[in-house]
Write a protein that holds these residues in place. Structure first.
Motif, PDB file in Angstrom:
ATOM      1  N   UNK A  54       0.848  -1.202   0.000  1.00  0.00           N
ATOM      2  CA  UNK A  54       0.000   0.000   0.000  1.00  0.00           C
ATOM      3  C   UNK A  54       0.884   1.254   0.000  1.00  0.00           C
ATOM      4  N   UNK A  55       1.960   1.186   0.762  1.00  0.00           N
ATOM      5  CA  UNK A  55       2.875   2.320   0.864  1.00  0.00           C
ATOM      6  C   UNK A  55       3.521   2.663  -0.484  1.00  0.00           C
ATOM      7  N   UNK A  56       4.069   1.652  -1.156  1.00  0.00           N
ATOM      8  CA  UNK A  56       4.725   1.950  -2.439  1.00  0.00           C
ATOM      9  C   UNK A  56       3.695   2.296  -3.523  1.00  0.00           C
ATOM     10  N   UNK A  57       2.514   1.695  -3.419  1.00  0.00           N
ATOM     11  CA  UNK A  57       1.470   2.009  -4.405  1.00  0.00           C
ATOM     12  C   UNK A  57       1.087   3.490  -4.293  1.00  0.00           C
ATOM     13  N   UNK A  58       1.118   4.006  -3.078  1.00  0.00           N
ATOM     14  CA  UNK A  58       0.799   5.407  -2.844  1.00  0.00           C
ATOM     15  C   UNK A  58       1.777   6.358  -3.502  1.00  0.00           C
ATOM     16  N   UNK A  59       2.990   5.894  -3.623  1.00  0.00           N
ATOM     17  CA  UNK A  59       4.038   6.716  -4.243  1.00  0.00           C
ATOM     18  C   UNK A  59       3.678   7.037  -5.706  1.00  0.00           C
ATOM     19  N   UNK A  60       2.940   6.128  -6.321  1.00  0.00           N
ATOM     20  CA  UNK A  60       2.591   6.316  -7.731  1.00  0.00           C
ATOM     21  C   UNK A  60       1.660   7.509  -7.933  1.00  0.00           C
ATOM     22  N   UNK A  61       0.961   7.897  -6.831  1.00  0.00           N
ATOM     23  CA  UNK A  61       0.031   9.037  -6.947  1.00  0.00           C
ATOM     24  C   UNK A  61       0.568  10.270  -6.229  1.00  0.00           C
ATOM     25  N   UNK A  62       1.858  10.281  -5.915  1.00  0.00           N
ATOM     26  CA  UNK A  62       2.424  11.386  -5.144  1.00  0.00           C
ATOM     27  C   UNK A  62       2.295  11.012  -3.683  1.00  0.00           C
ATOM     28  N   UNK A  63       3.408  10.670  -3.055  1.00  0.00           N
ATOM     29  CA  UNK A  63       3.327  10.023  -1.745  1.00  0.00           C
ATOM     30  C   UNK A  63       2.850  10.934  -0.616  1.00  0.00           C
ATOM     31  N   UNK A  64       1.917  10.369   0.191  1.00  0.00           N
ATOM     32  CA  UNK A  64       1.516  11.029   1.443  1.00  0.00           C
ATOM     33  C   UNK A  64       1.330   9.932   2.478  1.00  0.00           C
ATOM     34  N   UNK A  65       2.124  10.013   3.569  1.00  0.00           N
ATOM     35  CA  UNK A  65       2.061   8.915   4.540  1.00  0.00           C
ATOM     36  C   UNK A  65       0.699   8.827   5.226  1.00  0.00           C
ATOM     37  N   UNK A  66       0.042   9.977   5.458  1.00  0.00           N
ATOM     38  CA  UNK A  66      -1.260   9.910   6.131  1.00  0.00           C
ATOM     39  C   UNK A  66      -2.271   9.131   5.281  1.00  0.00           C
ATOM     40  N   UNK A  67      -2.196   9.308   3.955  1.00  0.00           N
ATOM     41  CA  UNK A  67      -3.118   8.580   3.079  1.00  0.00           C
ATOM     42  C   UNK A  67      -2.784   7.082   3.085  1.00  0.00           C
ATOM     43  N   UNK A  68      -1.492   6.784   3.081  1.00  0.00           N
ATOM     44  CA  UNK A  68      -1.068   5.376   3.110  1.00  0.00           C
ATOM     45  C   UNK A  68      -1.537   4.707   4.407  1.00  0.00           C
ATOM     46  N   UNK A  69      -1.406   5.431   5.511  1.00  0.00           N
ATOM     47  CA  UNK A  69      -1.832   4.899   6.820  1.00  0.00           C
ATOM     48  C   UNK A  69      -3.336   4.631   6.815  1.00  0.00           C
ATOM     49  N   UNK A  70      -4.078   5.575   6.269  1.00  0.00           N
ATOM     50  CA  UNK A  70      -5.543   5.452   6.220  1.00  0.00           C
ATOM     51  C   UNK A  70      -5.935   4.208   5.404  1.00  0.00           C
ATOM     52  N   UNK A  71      -5.229   4.033   4.298  1.00  0.00           N
ATOM     53  CA  UNK A  71      -5.524   2.858   3.458  1.00  0.00           C
ATOM     54  C   UNK A  71      -5.157   1.565   4.192  1.00  0.00           C
ATOM     55  N   UNK A  72      -4.048   1.611   4.927  1.00  0.00           N
ATOM     56  CA  UNK A  72      -3.607   0.410   5.658  1.00  0.00           C
ATOM     57  C   UNK A  72      -4.628   0.046   6.742  1.00  0.00           C
ATOM     58  N   UNK A  73      -5.340   1.042   7.237  1.00  0.00           N
ATOM     59  CA  UNK A  73      -6.376   0.809   8.238  1.00  0.00           C
ATOM     60  C   UNK A  73      -7.460  -0.126   7.702  1.00  0.00           C
ATOM     61  N   UNK A  74      -7.623  -0.101   6.380  1.00  0.00           N
ATOM     62  CA  UNK A  74      -8.624  -0.957   5.722  1.00  0.00           C
ATOM     63  C   UNK A  74      -8.351  -2.439   5.919  1.00  0.00           C
ATOM     64  N   UNK A  75      -7.141  -2.779   6.330  1.00  0.00           N
ATOM     65  CA  UNK A  75      -6.795  -4.187   6.553  1.00  0.00           C
ATOM     66  C   UNK A  75      -7.708  -4.794   7.634  1.00  0.00           C
ATOM     67  N   UNK A  76      -8.175  -3.951   8.542  1.00  0.00           N
ATOM     68  CA  UNK A  76      -9.092  -4.411   9.605  1.00  0.00           C
ATOM     69  C   UNK A  76     -10.337  -5.051   8.965  1.00  0.00           C
ATOM     70  N   UNK A  77     -10.982  -4.296   8.077  1.00  0.00           N
ATOM     71  CA  UNK A  77     -12.225  -4.799   7.472  1.00  0.00           C
ATOM     72  C   UNK A  77     -11.974  -5.961   6.515  1.00  0.00           C
ATOM     73  N   UNK A  78     -10.860  -5.892   5.813  1.00  0.00           N
ATOM     74  CA  UNK A  78     -10.533  -6.990   4.895  1.00  0.00           C
ATOM     75  C   UNK A  78     -10.403  -8.291   5.694  1.00  0.00           C
ATOM     76  N   UNK A  79      -9.710  -8.212   6.823  1.00  0.00           N
ATOM     77  CA  UNK A  79      -9.544  -9.425   7.638  1.00  0.00           C
ATOM     78  C   UNK A  79     -10.867  -9.922   8.198  1.00  0.00           C
ATOM     79  N   UNK A  80     -11.725  -8.999   8.605  1.00  0.00           N
ATOM     80  CA  UNK A  80     -13.043  -9.415   9.128  1.00  0.00           C
ATOM     81  C   UNK A  80     -13.817 -10.196   8.056  1.00  0.00           C
TER      82      UNK A  80
END
Ligand code: NAD
Length: 371
Positions: A293-319
Motif C-alpha cells: 500500500x505504501x509503495x502504491x501510494x508513491x505512484x500518486x504522489x506520496x503522502x504517509x497519512x493517506x497510506x496509513x488510512x488505506x492500511x487501516x482498511x486491513x481491519x475490514x478486509x480481515x473481518x
C-alpha cells in the motif's frame, strides 16, 4: 527455460528474460496478471544455483503479488523480477541501470521496487533509466521506509482478530509474543505497548532488542522460546516457514497475526492444522499489505497519512476473510485467495464494458483492419 505449459499452469501473462553480458545482468521479469492494473512487485537479487530455480521463484512470487494487491483493494496487478547474482558482491550502478532499461521497455506494464537483496539505492539507479519504479527514498520524493505503514497494518489486523476471538478489539492486558525486533517489529511493538499489551520479544541480534527496549517495555526471551510462550497472540515478524510440524504442537496462542512473509511452511497442510487447532491465523500477505500500500501510494504522489488510512482498511478486509472462513469452514488463507479471485473476476467483468474511449486510440477502421 520457460515454456507455455509452465506459464499456463497459473495463468501467467508474460515472462521476459533479460541479459546483458557487459553489465553481467541475468534477470527474469514475470507478469502474472494485469486485470486490475499494472503489475507491481519488487526485484529480488539472489544467488540462484540454476536459472530454473530463478524462474520457479519469479513465477511463484509474481502470482503472490496478484493476490496481495487484489485482496488489499489496490488497482494493481501482480509481477516480480529476479536478478541472478550475489547481492553482497555483484551490485553496481551499471547492473541496475541496465535492468532499468528492460523495465522501461515494458512501458508501464511492470513497475518495480526493492525486495530481498535490493535496496533504495539500487532503485535510484533503476530510476535513472525508467519512471516505472517505486520505493524511492524520501529525499527524492519517494515513500522511503515502508515499515511504519506495514506495522500499522499489522497492528489493526491484530485488532480485527482480537475482535473476532474476544468480541472486543482492545489489546489492553493481552499477551503478545513478537518474533523479531527489526523494522516492522519495532513500530508494531510501539502500537501494542501504547495500547497496554504485555509484550514478549526475541531476536537473534541482541542490539536489535536493545534498540526496541528504548521505546517499549517488554519481556525478552531466547529465539527458540518464543514458540512456547503462554501468550494470547503470536506475531511472527522476522522470517518465513515458522509455522511447521515442529512448532505447531507447541503453540498455546489463540491468534497468529504478524508481518513476516510466507509464515506457513506448507500452505495447505499447516493452514488446515491451524484451523483444526482453533488458532485464528491472519494470512500473512493480507496483514502485511501495508508495505505494498505504501509503495502504491508513491505512484500518486506520496503522502504517509493517506497510506496509513488505506492500511487501516486491513481491519475490514480481515473481518471479511474471517467471516468467509467461518461460513465455509475453510482455512483463512484459502478464504483470502477466494476473495482475491472474486475481485479479479468482478473487476475484470467491468473492464469488458466499452466506454467509447478505451481500447483503441485510432480510427475505428484501424481496429478492425486485418480481421
Ligand atoms: P528486518 O530485517 O528489519 O527485521 C527482521 C528481524 O528478524 C531482524 O532483526 C533479524 O535479526 C530477526 N531475525 C532473523 N531470524 C530470527 C530468528 N530466528 N528469531 C528471531 N529473530 C530473527 O526486516 P523487516 O523489514 O522488519 O521485515 C520483517 C518481516 O516482515 C520479513 O519477513 C519481511 O519480509 C516482512 N515484511 C516487511 C515489510 C516492510 O515494510 N518492511 C513489508 C511486508 C513484509
Amino acid at each position: 527455460m520457460v515454456n507455455f505449459e509452465m506459464m499456463e499452469t497459473f495463468n501467467h501473462e508474460q515472462v521476459i528474460y533479460c541479459t546483458n553480458k557487459e553489465a553481467g545482468l541475468r534477470a527474469i521479469i514475470a507478469i502474472h496478471n494485469t486485470t486490475l492494473g499494472p503489475a507491481l512487485g519488487g526485484t529480488r537479487m539472489w544467488n540462484y544455483t540454476t536459472s530454473e530455480a530463478a524462474l520457479k521463484d519469479v513465477l511463484r512470487l509474481s502470482r503472490g503479488m496478484t493476490y496481495k494487491a487484489a485482496v488489499a483493494g489496490l488497482n494493481l496487478g501482480g509481477g516480480k523480477a529476479v536478478i541472478i547474482g550475489d547481492s553482497a558482491t555483484q551490485k553496481n550502478e551499471v547492473l541496475f541501470r541496465t535492468f532499468g532499461k528492460f523495465v522501461d521497455g515494458l512501458a508501464g506494464r511492470y513497475i518495480t521496487a526493492e525486495d530481498v537483496g535490493t535496496d533504495v539505492r539500487d532503485m535510484e539507479f533503476v530510476r535513472m533509466e525508467t519512471k516505472y519504479v517505486t520505493g524511492i527514498s524520501k529525499a527524492l520524493g519517494g515513500s522511503g521506509d515502508p515499515s511504519p505503514v506495514t506495522a500499522y497494518g499489522v497492528y489493526v489486523g491484530i485488532k480485527a482478530c482480537a475482535h473476532e476471538k474476544w468480541g472486543n478489539d482492545s489489546l489492553r492486558g493481552r499477551k503478545v509474543a513478537v518474533q523479531g525486533a527489526g523494522h516492522v517489529a519495532r513500530y508494531l511493538c510501539e502500537h501494542l505497548y501504547n495500547e497496554g499489551a504485555e509484550i514478549y520479544v526475541t531476536d537473534i541480534v541482541e542490539s536489535k532488542v536493545k534498540r526496541l527496549l528504548e521505546t517499549v517495555k517488554a519481556h525478552v526471551v531466547k529465539p527458540d522460546e518464543i514458540y512456547d510462550i503462554d501468550a494470547d497472540i503470536f506475531a511472527p515478524t522476522a522470517l518465513g516457514a515458522i509455522i511447521n510440524d515442529e512448532t505447531l504442537p507447541r503453540f498455546k496462542f489463540q491468534i497468529i497475526a504478524g508481518g513476516a512473509n510466507n509464515q506457513l511452511e506448507d500452505e495447505s497442510k499447516h493452514g488446515q492444522a491451524l484451523l483444526q487447532k482453533g488458532i485464528l491465523y491472519a494470512p500473512d500477505y493480507v496483514i502485511n499489505a501495508g508495505g505494498l500500500i505504501n509503495v502504491a501510494n508513491e505512484l500518486e504522489g506520496y503522502r504517509q497519512d493517506r497510506a496509513m488510512k488505506q492500511a487501516e482498511g486491513i481491519y475490514d478486509v480481515l473481518k471479511k476473510i474471517i467471516d468467509t472462513s467461518k461460513k465455509e469452514n475453510i482455512p483463512t488463507h484459502v478464504a483470502s485467495n477466494k476473495i482475491a479471485e472474486e475481485r479479479l473476476c468482478q473487476v475484470g467483468n467491468i473492464r469488458k464494458i466499452y466506454t467509447g474511449t478505451s481500447g483503441f486510440s485510432g480510427r475505428l477502421g484501424e481496429l478492425t483492419a486485418g480481421r
